[in-house]
Write a protein that holds these residues in place. Structure first.
Motif, PDB file in Angstrom:
ATOM      1  N   TYR A  67       0.734  -0.876   0.129  1.00  0.00           N
ATOM      2  CA  TYR A  67       0.083   0.098  -0.083  1.00  0.00           C
ATOM      3  C   TYR A  67       1.381   1.342  -0.178  1.00  0.00           C
ATOM      4  CZ  TYR A  67      -3.925  -2.802   1.109  1.00  0.00           C
ATOM      5  OH  TYR A  67      -5.270  -4.101   1.421  1.00  0.00           O
ATOM      6  N   ALA A  68       1.400   1.301   0.914  1.00  0.00           N
ATOM      7  CA  ALA A  68       3.123   2.758   0.868  1.00  0.00           C
ATOM      8  C   ALA A  68       3.773   1.895  -0.790  1.00  0.00           C
ATOM      9  CB  ALA A  68       3.986   2.034   1.261  1.00  0.00           C
ATOM     10  N   LEU A  69       3.671   1.862  -1.015  1.00  0.00           N
ATOM     11  CA  LEU A  69       4.384   1.738  -2.770  1.00  0.00           C
ATOM     12  C   LEU A  69       3.421   2.214  -4.108  1.00  0.00           C
ATOM     13  CD1 LEU A  69       6.257  -1.705  -2.895  1.00  0.00           C
ATOM     14  CD2 LEU A  69       7.321   0.376  -2.654  1.00  0.00           C
ATOM     15  N   MET A  70       2.011   2.265  -3.650  1.00  0.00           N
ATOM     16  CA  MET A  70       0.737   2.433  -4.219  1.00  0.00           C
ATOM     17  C   MET A  70       0.427   3.837  -3.639  1.00  0.00           C
ATOM     18  SD  MET A  70      -1.772  -1.174  -3.742  1.00  0.00           S
ATOM     19  CE  MET A  70      -3.299   0.400  -4.209  1.00  0.00           C
ATOM     20  N   ALA A  71       1.318   3.906  -3.071  1.00  0.00           N
ATOM     21  CA  ALA A  71       1.198   5.300  -2.669  1.00  0.00           C
ATOM     22  C   ALA A  71       1.734   6.097  -3.481  1.00  0.00           C
ATOM     23  CB  ALA A  71       1.120   6.247  -1.001  1.00  0.00           C
ATOM     24  N   GLY A  72       2.999   6.196  -3.557  1.00  0.00           N
ATOM     25  CA  GLY A  72       3.992   6.699  -3.764  1.00  0.00           C
ATOM     26  C   GLY A  72       4.002   5.971  -5.763  1.00  0.00           C
ATOM     27  N   ALA A  73       3.130   5.224  -5.932  1.00  0.00           N
ATOM     28  CA  ALA A  73       3.272   5.232  -7.525  1.00  0.00           C
ATOM     29  C   ALA A  73       2.209   6.460  -7.570  1.00  0.00           C
ATOM     30  CB  ALA A  73       3.200   3.754  -8.108  1.00  0.00           C
ATOM     31  N   PHE A  74       0.747   6.343  -6.617  1.00  0.00           N
ATOM     32  CA  PHE A  74      -0.217   7.477  -7.479  1.00  0.00           C
ATOM     33  C   PHE A  74       0.749   8.868  -7.400  1.00  0.00           C
ATOM     34  CE2 PHE A  74      -2.856  10.346  -5.672  1.00  0.00           C
ATOM     35  CZ  PHE A  74      -4.018  10.298  -6.888  1.00  0.00           C
ATOM     36  N   GLY A  75       1.212   9.117  -6.620  1.00  0.00           N
ATOM     37  CA  GLY A  75       2.152  10.094  -6.675  1.00  0.00           C
ATOM     38  C   GLY A  75       2.958  10.904  -7.373  1.00  0.00           C
ATOM     39  N   ILE A  76       3.492   9.897  -8.303  1.00  0.00           N
ATOM     40  CA  ILE A  76       4.735  10.119  -9.491  1.00  0.00           C
ATOM     41  C   ILE A  76       3.422   9.942 -10.540  1.00  0.00           C
ATOM     42  CG2 ILE A  76       6.429   8.917 -11.000  1.00  0.00           C
ATOM     43  CD1 ILE A  76       7.297   8.087  -8.002  1.00  0.00           C
ATOM     44  N   GLY A  77       2.496   8.861 -10.455  1.00  0.00           N
ATOM     45  CA  GLY A  77       1.956   8.692 -11.953  1.00  0.00           C
ATOM     46  C   GLY A  77       1.301   9.864 -12.341  1.00  0.00           C
ATOM     47  N   THR A  78       0.759  10.973 -10.617  1.00  0.00           N
ATOM     48  CA  THR A  78      -0.439  11.898 -11.622  1.00  0.00           C
ATOM     49  C   THR A  78       0.064  12.934 -11.987  1.00  0.00           C
ATOM     50  OG1 THR A  78      -2.203  11.283  -9.225  1.00  0.00           O
ATOM     51  CG2 THR A  78      -1.557  13.564  -9.851  1.00  0.00           C
ATOM     52  N   THR A  79       1.550  13.341 -11.461  1.00  0.00           N
ATOM     53  CA  THR A  79       2.194  14.224 -11.586  1.00  0.00           C
ATOM     54  C   THR A  79       3.262  14.229 -13.333  1.00  0.00           C
ATOM     55  OG1 THR A  79       4.585  16.076 -10.760  1.00  0.00           O
ATOM     56  CG2 THR A  79       5.322  13.371 -10.769  1.00  0.00           C
ATOM     57  N   GLU A  80       3.117  13.263 -13.442  1.00  0.00           N
ATOM     58  CA  GLU A  80       3.682  12.883 -15.007  1.00  0.00           C
ATOM     59  C   GLU A  80       2.957  12.804 -16.003  1.00  0.00           C
ATOM     60  OE1 GLU A  80       5.373   9.494 -17.676  1.00  0.00           O
ATOM     61  OE2 GLU A  80       4.855   8.524 -15.957  1.00  0.00           O
ATOM     62  N   GLY A 102      -1.815   2.034  -8.261  1.00  0.00           N
ATOM     63  CA  GLY A 102      -0.608   3.643  -7.695  1.00  0.00           C
ATOM     64  C   GLY A 102      -1.100   4.365  -8.852  1.00  0.00           C
ATOM     65  N   LEU A 103      -0.250   3.943  -9.795  1.00  0.00           N
ATOM     66  CA  LEU A 103      -0.177   4.644 -11.271  1.00  0.00           C
ATOM     67  C   LEU A 103      -1.184   4.577 -12.303  1.00  0.00           C
ATOM     68  CD1 LEU A 103       1.887   5.880 -13.153  1.00  0.00           C
ATOM     69  CD2 LEU A 103       2.358   3.315 -14.396  1.00  0.00           C
ATOM     70  N   THR A 104      -2.004   3.368 -11.894  1.00  0.00           N
ATOM     71  CA  THR A 104      -3.425   3.436 -12.622  1.00  0.00           C
ATOM     72  C   THR A 104      -4.432   3.976 -12.099  1.00  0.00           C
ATOM     73  OG1 THR A 104      -3.851   1.250 -12.124  1.00  0.00           O
ATOM     74  CG2 THR A 104      -2.870   0.923 -13.439  1.00  0.00           C
ATOM     75  N   ILE A 119       0.971  15.196  -1.337  1.00  0.00           N
ATOM     76  CA  ILE A 119       1.201  13.171  -1.471  1.00  0.00           C
ATOM     77  C   ILE A 119       2.759  12.835  -1.029  1.00  0.00           C
ATOM     78  CG2 ILE A 119       0.409  11.377  -2.974  1.00  0.00           C
ATOM     79  CD1 ILE A 119      -0.816  13.128  -4.829  1.00  0.00           C
ATOM     80  N   GLY A 120       3.765  14.093  -1.499  1.00  0.00           N
ATOM     81  CA  GLY A 120       4.867  13.618  -1.018  1.00  0.00           C
ATOM     82  C   GLY A 120       4.756  12.987   0.732  1.00  0.00           C
ATOM     83  N   PRO A 121       4.396  13.824   1.898  1.00  0.00           N
ATOM     84  CA  PRO A 121       4.519  13.217   2.819  1.00  0.00           C
ATOM     85  C   PRO A 121       4.365  12.381   3.435  1.00  0.00           C
ATOM     86  CG  PRO A 121       4.702  15.970   2.752  1.00  0.00           C
ATOM     87  CD  PRO A 121       4.783  14.864   1.356  1.00  0.00           C
ATOM     88  N   VAL A 122       2.783  12.416   2.721  1.00  0.00           N
ATOM     89  CA  VAL A 122       1.695  11.389   2.926  1.00  0.00           C
ATOM     90  C   VAL A 122       2.730   9.854   2.910  1.00  0.00           C
ATOM     91  CG1 VAL A 122      -0.417  10.110   2.210  1.00  0.00           C
ATOM     92  CG2 VAL A 122      -0.216  12.576   2.984  1.00  0.00           C
ATOM     93  N   ALA A 123       3.408   9.695   1.136  1.00  0.00           N
ATOM     94  CA  ALA A 123       3.944   8.422   0.781  1.00  0.00           C
ATOM     95  C   ALA A 123       4.955   8.823   1.113  1.00  0.00           C
ATOM     96  CB  ALA A 123       4.350   8.564  -0.976  1.00  0.00           C
TER      97      ALA A 123
END
Length: 400
Positions: A15-28, A144-146, A175-179
Protein backbone atom coordinates in the motif's frame (compact mmCIF):
# COMPACT_ATOMS: atom_id res chain seq x y z
CA UNK A 1 13.95 -8.33 3.49
CA UNK A 2 11.60 -9.87 6.02
CA UNK A 3 7.95 -10.53 5.29
CA UNK A 4 5.65 -7.76 6.49
CA UNK A 5 2.24 -8.05 8.20
CA UNK A 6 -0.58 -8.13 5.70
CA UNK A 7 -4.16 -7.07 5.30
CA UNK A 8 -6.35 -9.77 3.74
CA UNK A 9 -3.24 -11.45 2.35
CA UNK A 10 -1.75 -8.25 0.90
CA UNK A 11 1.48 -7.05 2.59
CA UNK A 12 0.91 -3.59 4.04
CA UNK A 13 4.14 -2.36 2.43
CA UNK A 14 2.47 -2.72 -0.98
CA UNK A 15 0.00 0.00 0.00
CA UNK A 16 2.92 2.33 0.70
CA UNK A 17 4.39 1.57 -2.72
CA UNK A 18 0.97 2.19 -4.27
CA UNK A 19 0.82 5.62 -2.58
CA UNK A 20 4.19 6.58 -4.03
CA UNK A 21 3.19 5.27 -7.47
CA UNK A 22 -0.05 7.28 -7.30
CA UNK A 23 1.85 10.51 -6.69
CA UNK A 24 4.42 9.82 -9.41
CA UNK A 25 1.76 8.82 -11.94
CA UNK A 26 -0.27 11.95 -11.22
CA UNK A 27 2.67 14.34 -11.62
CA UNK A 28 3.76 12.67 -14.87
CA UNK A 29 0.43 12.81 -16.70
CA UNK A 30 -1.50 15.72 -15.16
CA UNK A 31 0.49 18.29 -17.15
CA UNK A 32 -1.22 17.02 -20.33
CA UNK A 33 -4.51 18.61 -19.28
CA UNK A 34 -2.90 21.86 -18.10
CA UNK A 35 -0.90 22.87 -21.19
CA UNK A 36 -3.20 25.81 -22.10
CA UNK A 37 -2.99 27.21 -18.55
CA UNK A 38 0.79 26.81 -18.40
CA UNK A 39 1.15 28.32 -21.86
CA UNK A 40 -0.83 31.44 -20.98
CA UNK A 41 0.72 31.97 -17.56
CA UNK A 42 4.35 31.53 -18.61
CA UNK A 43 3.90 33.17 -22.04
CA UNK A 44 5.09 30.23 -24.13
CA UNK A 45 3.49 28.42 -27.07
CA UNK A 46 1.49 25.22 -26.66
CA UNK A 47 4.25 23.19 -28.39
CA UNK A 48 6.80 24.68 -25.95
CA UNK A 49 4.57 23.76 -23.04
CA UNK A 50 4.24 20.28 -24.53
CA UNK A 51 8.00 19.83 -24.23
CA UNK A 52 7.43 19.63 -20.46
CA UNK A 53 5.98 16.17 -21.18
CA UNK A 54 8.91 15.12 -23.38
CA UNK A 55 11.42 16.52 -20.90
CA UNK A 56 9.90 14.42 -18.12
CA UNK A 57 9.89 11.24 -20.22
CA UNK A 58 13.51 11.68 -21.27
CA UNK A 59 14.43 12.53 -17.67
CA UNK A 60 13.01 9.19 -16.57
CA UNK A 61 15.06 7.35 -19.19
CA UNK A 62 18.30 9.17 -18.31
CA UNK A 63 17.68 9.29 -14.58
CA UNK A 64 16.89 5.59 -14.12
CA UNK A 65 20.48 4.28 -14.45
CA UNK A 66 22.05 7.34 -12.79
CA UNK A 67 19.82 7.24 -9.72
CA UNK A 68 20.04 3.44 -9.47
CA UNK A 69 23.83 3.68 -9.26
CA UNK A 70 23.68 6.57 -6.77
CA UNK A 71 21.18 4.70 -4.61
CA UNK A 72 23.29 1.52 -4.62
CA UNK A 73 24.99 2.45 -1.33
CA UNK A 74 21.67 2.78 0.50
CA UNK A 75 19.27 0.09 1.65
CA UNK A 76 16.23 -0.31 -0.58
CA UNK A 77 13.92 1.21 2.03
CA UNK A 78 16.15 4.25 2.49
CA UNK A 79 16.46 4.57 -1.29
CA UNK A 80 12.67 4.71 -1.60
CA UNK A 81 12.56 7.42 1.08
CA UNK A 82 15.25 9.49 -0.67
CA UNK A 83 13.46 9.14 -4.01
CA UNK A 84 10.13 10.21 -2.58
CA UNK A 85 11.92 13.19 -1.04
CA UNK A 86 13.23 14.15 -4.51
CA UNK A 87 9.69 13.76 -5.87
CA UNK A 88 8.33 16.10 -3.19
CA UNK A 89 11.06 18.70 -3.71
CA UNK A 90 10.65 18.63 -7.49
CA UNK A 91 6.90 19.22 -7.30
CA UNK A 92 7.37 22.00 -4.77
CA UNK A 93 9.72 23.78 -7.20
CA UNK A 94 7.17 23.25 -9.97
CA UNK A 95 4.51 24.94 -7.85
CA UNK A 96 6.61 28.08 -7.28
CA UNK A 97 8.50 28.14 -10.61
CA UNK A 98 8.72 31.78 -11.77
CA UNK A 99 9.39 30.94 -15.42
CA UNK A 100 9.38 28.21 -18.04
CA UNK A 101 13.06 27.28 -17.64
CA UNK A 102 12.69 26.74 -13.90
CA UNK A 103 9.57 24.65 -14.46
CA UNK A 104 11.37 22.48 -17.01
CA UNK A 105 14.33 21.95 -14.66
CA UNK A 106 11.93 21.08 -11.82
CA UNK A 107 10.09 18.58 -14.04
CA UNK A 108 13.37 16.88 -14.94
CA UNK A 109 14.43 16.79 -11.27
CA UNK A 110 11.10 15.17 -10.39
CA UNK A 111 11.44 12.66 -13.21
CA UNK A 112 14.77 11.42 -11.89
CA UNK A 113 12.92 9.76 -9.00
CA UNK A 114 10.45 8.00 -11.30
CA UNK A 115 12.30 5.10 -12.89
CA UNK A 116 14.37 4.14 -9.86
CA UNK A 117 11.35 4.31 -7.52
CA UNK A 118 9.46 1.83 -9.68
CA UNK A 119 12.61 -0.23 -10.23
CA UNK A 120 13.44 -0.59 -6.54
CA UNK A 121 9.75 -0.80 -5.70
CA UNK A 122 9.33 -3.79 -8.03
CA UNK A 123 12.21 -5.61 -6.31
CA UNK A 124 10.78 -4.80 -2.87
CA UNK A 125 7.27 -5.84 -3.92
CA UNK A 126 8.39 -9.24 -5.22
CA UNK A 127 10.44 -9.84 -2.06
CA UNK A 128 7.32 -9.54 0.09
CA UNK A 129 5.32 -12.35 -1.53
CA UNK A 130 5.76 -15.99 -2.62
CA UNK A 131 7.25 -16.61 -6.06
CA UNK A 132 3.88 -17.48 -7.59
CA UNK A 133 2.51 -14.05 -6.57
CA UNK A 134 5.31 -11.86 -7.93
CA UNK A 135 3.40 -10.50 -10.94
CA UNK A 136 0.40 -9.71 -8.73
CA UNK A 137 2.66 -7.84 -6.27
CA UNK A 138 4.09 -5.71 -9.09
CA UNK A 139 0.59 -5.13 -10.45
CA UNK A 140 -0.61 -3.91 -7.05
CA UNK A 141 2.23 -1.39 -6.94
CA UNK A 142 1.38 -0.26 -10.48
CA UNK A 143 -2.26 0.06 -9.40
CA UNK A 144 -1.16 3.36 -7.87
CA UNK A 145 -0.10 4.48 -11.34
CA UNK A 146 -3.35 3.34 -12.97
CA UNK A 147 -5.52 4.91 -10.24
CA UNK A 148 -3.60 8.14 -10.83
CA UNK A 149 -5.00 8.14 -14.36
CA UNK A 150 -8.53 7.41 -13.12
CA UNK A 151 -8.62 9.84 -10.17
CA UNK A 152 -5.42 11.86 -9.78
CA UNK A 153 -5.10 13.23 -13.32
CA UNK A 154 -8.79 14.23 -13.82
CA UNK A 155 -8.92 15.77 -10.33
CA UNK A 156 -5.61 17.57 -10.84
CA UNK A 157 -6.73 18.87 -14.23
CA UNK A 158 -10.00 20.18 -12.80
CA UNK A 159 -8.19 21.82 -9.87
CA UNK A 160 -5.68 23.48 -12.20
CA UNK A 161 -8.41 24.78 -14.47
CA UNK A 162 -10.37 26.20 -11.53
CA UNK A 163 -7.55 27.62 -9.35
CA UNK A 164 -4.58 27.80 -11.69
CA UNK A 165 -2.03 25.16 -12.70
CA UNK A 166 0.18 25.88 -9.67
CA UNK A 167 -2.56 24.67 -7.32
CA UNK A 168 -2.30 21.24 -8.94
CA UNK A 169 1.40 20.99 -8.19
CA UNK A 170 0.81 22.18 -4.61
CA UNK A 171 -1.72 19.37 -4.24
CA UNK A 172 0.66 16.79 -5.74
CA UNK A 173 3.44 18.05 -3.45
CA UNK A 174 1.26 17.18 -0.44
CA UNK A 175 1.11 13.56 -1.60
CA UNK A 176 4.85 13.35 -0.93
CA UNK A 177 4.78 13.54 2.90
CA UNK A 178 1.89 11.05 3.01
CA UNK A 179 3.80 8.57 0.84
CA UNK A 180 7.00 9.19 2.84
CA UNK A 181 5.21 8.38 6.10
CA UNK A 182 3.65 5.24 4.60
CA UNK A 183 7.00 4.04 3.25
CA UNK A 184 8.75 4.74 6.56
CA UNK A 185 6.23 2.88 8.70
CA UNK A 186 5.11 0.06 6.41
CA UNK A 187 8.12 -1.00 4.33
CA UNK A 188 10.29 -3.41 6.36
CA UNK A 189 13.89 -2.46 7.01
CA UNK A 190 16.51 -4.28 4.99
CA UNK A 191 19.76 -3.10 6.56
CA UNK A 192 21.17 -6.62 6.32
CA UNK A 193 20.28 -7.05 2.66
CA UNK A 194 23.14 -7.76 0.32
CA UNK A 195 24.69 -4.54 -0.99
CA UNK A 196 24.28 -3.83 -4.68
CA UNK A 197 27.40 -4.52 -6.75
CA UNK A 198 27.18 -1.77 -9.36
CA UNK A 199 29.83 -3.26 -11.63
CA UNK A 200 28.12 -6.66 -11.59
CA UNK A 201 24.73 -5.06 -12.26
CA UNK A 202 26.04 -3.13 -15.27
CA UNK A 203 27.68 -6.30 -16.60
CA UNK A 204 24.42 -8.20 -16.26
CA UNK A 205 22.52 -5.38 -17.92
CA UNK A 206 24.70 -5.69 -21.03
CA UNK A 207 23.78 -9.33 -21.59
CA UNK A 208 21.90 -9.92 -24.90
CA UNK A 209 18.76 -11.34 -23.28
CA UNK A 210 18.43 -8.29 -21.02
CA UNK A 211 18.95 -5.87 -23.90
CA UNK A 212 16.34 -7.82 -25.89
CA UNK A 213 13.90 -7.49 -22.99
CA UNK A 214 14.41 -3.72 -22.77
CA UNK A 215 14.05 -3.43 -26.55
CA UNK A 216 10.77 -5.35 -26.40
CA UNK A 217 9.42 -2.89 -23.82
CA UNK A 218 10.40 0.07 -26.02
CA UNK A 219 8.80 -1.45 -29.12
CA UNK A 220 5.51 -2.31 -27.39
CA UNK A 221 5.16 1.11 -25.76
CA UNK A 222 6.07 2.88 -29.00
CA UNK A 223 3.10 1.21 -30.69
CA UNK A 224 0.76 1.96 -27.79
CA UNK A 225 1.67 5.64 -27.50
CA UNK A 226 1.66 6.23 -31.23
CA UNK A 227 -2.13 5.87 -30.94
CA UNK A 228 -2.67 6.98 -27.35
CA UNK A 229 -0.93 10.34 -27.85
CA UNK A 230 -3.39 11.21 -30.61
CA UNK A 231 -6.59 9.77 -29.14
CA UNK A 232 -7.96 13.27 -28.46
CA UNK A 233 -7.80 14.44 -32.11
CA UNK A 234 -9.05 11.02 -33.23
CA UNK A 235 -12.10 11.51 -31.02
CA UNK A 236 -12.79 15.07 -32.17
CA UNK A 237 -11.64 15.12 -35.81
CA UNK A 238 -12.44 11.55 -36.90
CA UNK A 239 -15.27 10.37 -34.62
CA UNK A 240 -16.66 13.94 -34.33
CA UNK A 241 -17.05 14.02 -30.55
CA UNK A 242 -17.21 17.38 -28.80
CA UNK A 243 -14.11 18.36 -26.76
CA UNK A 244 -16.17 17.85 -23.59
CA UNK A 245 -16.27 14.11 -24.30
CA UNK A 246 -12.49 13.68 -24.18
CA UNK A 247 -12.15 13.62 -20.38
CA UNK A 248 -14.82 10.91 -19.80
CA UNK A 249 -13.30 8.77 -22.55
CA UNK A 250 -9.85 9.07 -20.98
CA UNK A 251 -11.44 8.09 -17.67
CA UNK A 252 -12.60 4.90 -19.40
CA UNK A 253 -9.02 4.33 -20.53
CA UNK A 254 -7.86 4.65 -16.92
CA UNK A 255 -10.43 2.11 -15.75
CA UNK A 256 -9.21 -0.21 -18.50
CA UNK A 257 -5.65 0.20 -17.21
CA UNK A 258 -6.69 -0.94 -13.73
CA UNK A 259 -8.56 -3.96 -15.10
CA UNK A 260 -5.78 -4.97 -17.48
CA UNK A 261 -3.13 -4.56 -14.80
CA UNK A 262 -4.83 -6.98 -12.39
CA UNK A 263 -5.94 -9.52 -15.03
CA UNK A 264 -2.49 -9.49 -16.68
CA UNK A 265 -0.83 -10.07 -13.32
CA UNK A 266 -3.05 -12.99 -12.33
CA UNK A 267 -2.50 -14.68 -15.69
CA UNK A 268 1.26 -13.98 -15.65
CA UNK A 269 1.58 -15.73 -12.29
CA UNK A 270 -0.04 -18.80 -13.89
CA UNK A 271 1.87 -18.81 -17.21
CA UNK A 272 4.21 -15.89 -17.92
CA UNK A 273 5.12 -16.54 -21.58
CA UNK A 274 1.59 -17.33 -22.77
CA UNK A 275 0.26 -14.23 -21.01
CA UNK A 276 2.85 -11.99 -22.67
CA UNK A 277 2.19 -13.42 -26.15
CA UNK A 278 -1.57 -13.18 -25.66
CA UNK A 279 -1.34 -9.59 -24.41
CA UNK A 280 0.78 -8.55 -27.41
CA UNK A 281 -1.69 -10.13 -29.85
CA UNK A 282 -4.53 -8.34 -28.05
CA UNK A 283 -2.67 -5.01 -28.33
CA UNK A 284 -2.09 -5.50 -32.07
CA UNK A 285 -5.76 -6.27 -32.67
CA UNK A 286 -6.90 -3.16 -30.80
CA UNK A 287 -4.39 -0.84 -32.49
CA UNK A 288 -5.26 -2.03 -35.99
CA UNK A 289 -8.97 -1.75 -35.19
CA UNK A 290 -8.54 2.01 -34.69
CA UNK A 291 -7.83 2.33 -38.42
CA UNK A 292 -11.11 0.62 -39.33
CA UNK A 293 -13.54 1.82 -36.65
CA UNK A 294 -12.30 5.29 -35.65
CA UNK A 295 -15.24 6.89 -37.46
CA UNK A 296 -17.80 5.02 -35.35
CA UNK A 297 -18.36 6.70 -32.00
CA UNK A 298 -19.45 3.67 -29.97
CA UNK A 299 -16.69 1.52 -31.44
CA UNK A 300 -13.90 4.05 -30.84
CA UNK A 301 -14.94 4.58 -27.22
CA UNK A 302 -14.87 0.82 -26.66
CA UNK A 303 -11.45 0.64 -28.34
CA UNK A 304 -10.03 3.28 -25.98
CA UNK A 305 -11.15 1.24 -22.97
CA UNK A 306 -9.83 -1.98 -24.51
CA UNK A 307 -6.51 -0.26 -25.27
CA UNK A 308 -6.15 0.46 -21.56
CA UNK A 309 -6.87 -3.19 -20.73
CA UNK A 310 -4.56 -4.57 -23.41
CA UNK A 311 -1.68 -2.18 -22.77
CA UNK A 312 -1.49 -2.75 -19.04
CA UNK A 313 -2.18 -6.47 -19.28
CA UNK A 314 1.34 -6.69 -20.70
CA UNK A 315 3.07 -4.56 -18.04
CA UNK A 316 3.44 -7.17 -15.24
CA UNK A 317 4.73 -9.75 -17.73
CA UNK A 318 7.29 -7.34 -19.21
CA UNK A 319 8.52 -6.35 -15.75
CA UNK A 320 8.77 -9.94 -14.47
CA UNK A 321 10.59 -11.03 -17.65
CA UNK A 322 13.23 -8.38 -17.02
CA UNK A 323 13.63 -9.44 -13.39
CA UNK A 324 14.09 -13.05 -14.52
CA UNK A 325 16.59 -12.22 -17.26
CA UNK A 326 18.60 -9.89 -15.04
CA UNK A 327 18.51 -11.83 -11.78
CA UNK A 328 22.01 -10.55 -11.06
CA UNK A 329 20.95 -6.93 -11.51
CA UNK A 330 17.30 -6.67 -10.43
CA UNK A 331 17.38 -3.08 -9.23
CA UNK A 332 19.15 -1.50 -12.20
CA UNK A 333 17.38 -3.66 -14.80
CA UNK A 334 13.95 -2.98 -13.30
CA UNK A 335 14.64 0.77 -13.25
CA UNK A 336 15.94 0.64 -16.82
CA UNK A 337 12.75 -1.12 -17.90
CA UNK A 338 10.74 1.81 -16.53
CA UNK A 339 13.05 4.06 -18.53
CA UNK A 340 12.37 1.90 -21.58
CA UNK A 341 8.62 2.45 -21.12
CA UNK A 342 9.21 6.21 -21.20
CA UNK A 343 11.47 6.01 -24.26
CA UNK A 344 8.61 4.16 -25.93
CA UNK A 345 6.21 6.92 -24.84
CA UNK A 346 8.36 9.59 -26.49
CA UNK A 347 9.05 7.46 -29.58
CA UNK A 348 5.36 6.68 -30.01
CA UNK A 349 4.42 10.36 -29.99
CA UNK A 350 7.15 10.99 -32.58
CA UNK A 351 6.00 8.12 -34.84
CA UNK A 352 2.38 9.25 -34.69
CA UNK A 353 3.48 12.78 -35.52
CA UNK A 354 5.41 11.54 -38.54
CA UNK A 355 2.34 9.71 -39.83
CA UNK A 356 0.27 12.88 -39.59
CA UNK A 357 3.01 15.13 -41.01
CA UNK A 358 3.37 12.91 -44.07
CA UNK A 359 -0.34 13.24 -44.82
CA UNK A 360 -1.41 9.67 -44.06
CA UNK A 361 -4.06 10.89 -41.62
CA UNK A 362 -5.04 10.03 -38.08
CA UNK A 363 -6.64 6.71 -39.02
CA UNK A 364 -3.37 5.42 -40.49
CA UNK A 365 -1.67 5.60 -37.08
CA UNK A 366 -3.52 2.49 -35.89
CA UNK A 367 -2.25 0.01 -38.46
CA UNK A 368 1.27 1.44 -38.41
CA UNK A 369 1.32 1.14 -34.61
CA UNK A 370 0.02 -2.41 -34.93
CA UNK A 371 2.89 -3.26 -37.31
CA UNK A 372 5.37 -1.90 -34.76
CA UNK A 373 4.00 -4.16 -32.03
CA UNK A 374 4.08 -7.08 -34.50
CA UNK A 375 7.86 -6.62 -34.53
CA UNK A 376 7.80 -6.90 -30.75
CA UNK A 377 5.64 -10.03 -30.93
CA UNK A 378 8.08 -11.63 -33.37
CA UNK A 379 11.00 -10.72 -31.09
CA UNK A 380 9.24 -12.26 -28.07
CA UNK A 381 8.41 -15.50 -29.95
CA UNK A 382 11.93 -15.86 -31.35
CA UNK A 383 13.47 -15.27 -27.94
CA UNK A 384 11.19 -17.79 -26.25
CA UNK A 385 11.97 -20.35 -28.95
CA UNK A 386 15.71 -19.83 -28.50
CA UNK A 387 15.42 -20.21 -24.74
CA UNK A 388 13.35 -23.38 -25.21
CA UNK A 389 15.92 -24.84 -27.62
CA UNK A 390 18.75 -24.01 -25.21
CA UNK A 391 16.89 -25.66 -22.34
CA UNK A 392 16.26 -28.79 -24.43
CA UNK A 393 19.91 -28.92 -25.46
CA UNK A 394 20.97 -28.65 -21.83
CA UNK A 395 18.63 -31.49 -20.82
CA UNK A 396 19.89 -33.66 -23.69
CA UNK A 397 23.52 -33.13 -22.69
CA UNK A 398 22.69 -34.02 -19.09
CA UNK A 399 20.89 -37.21 -20.18
CA UNK A 400 23.88 -38.23 -22.28
Amino acid sequence: MKKEPSSQGIPLALYALMAGAFGIGTTEFVIMGLLPEVSRDLHVSIPMAGLLISGYALGVAVGAPIMSILMAKFSRKNSLLWLMGIFTLGNLICAVAPDYTTLMIARVVTSFAHGTFFGIGAVVATSLVPKDKRALAIALMFTGLTVANVIGVPAGTWLGQMLGWRSTFWAVTMIGPVALAALYWLVPSDHHAEKVNVRAEISTLLQPQVIAGLLLTIIVDTGLFAVLTYVAPILTDVAHFSPAAISPVFLLFGVGMVIGNIIGAKLADIHLDKTLIGALMFIIAILVSFSFFAHQQIAVVALVGLLGIAGFAAVPSLQIKILEKASGAPTLASAMNIGAFNIGNAAGAWVGGLVITHGLGLTAIGWIAGCIVCVGLALAIIEMQLLSNNANSTLASVDN
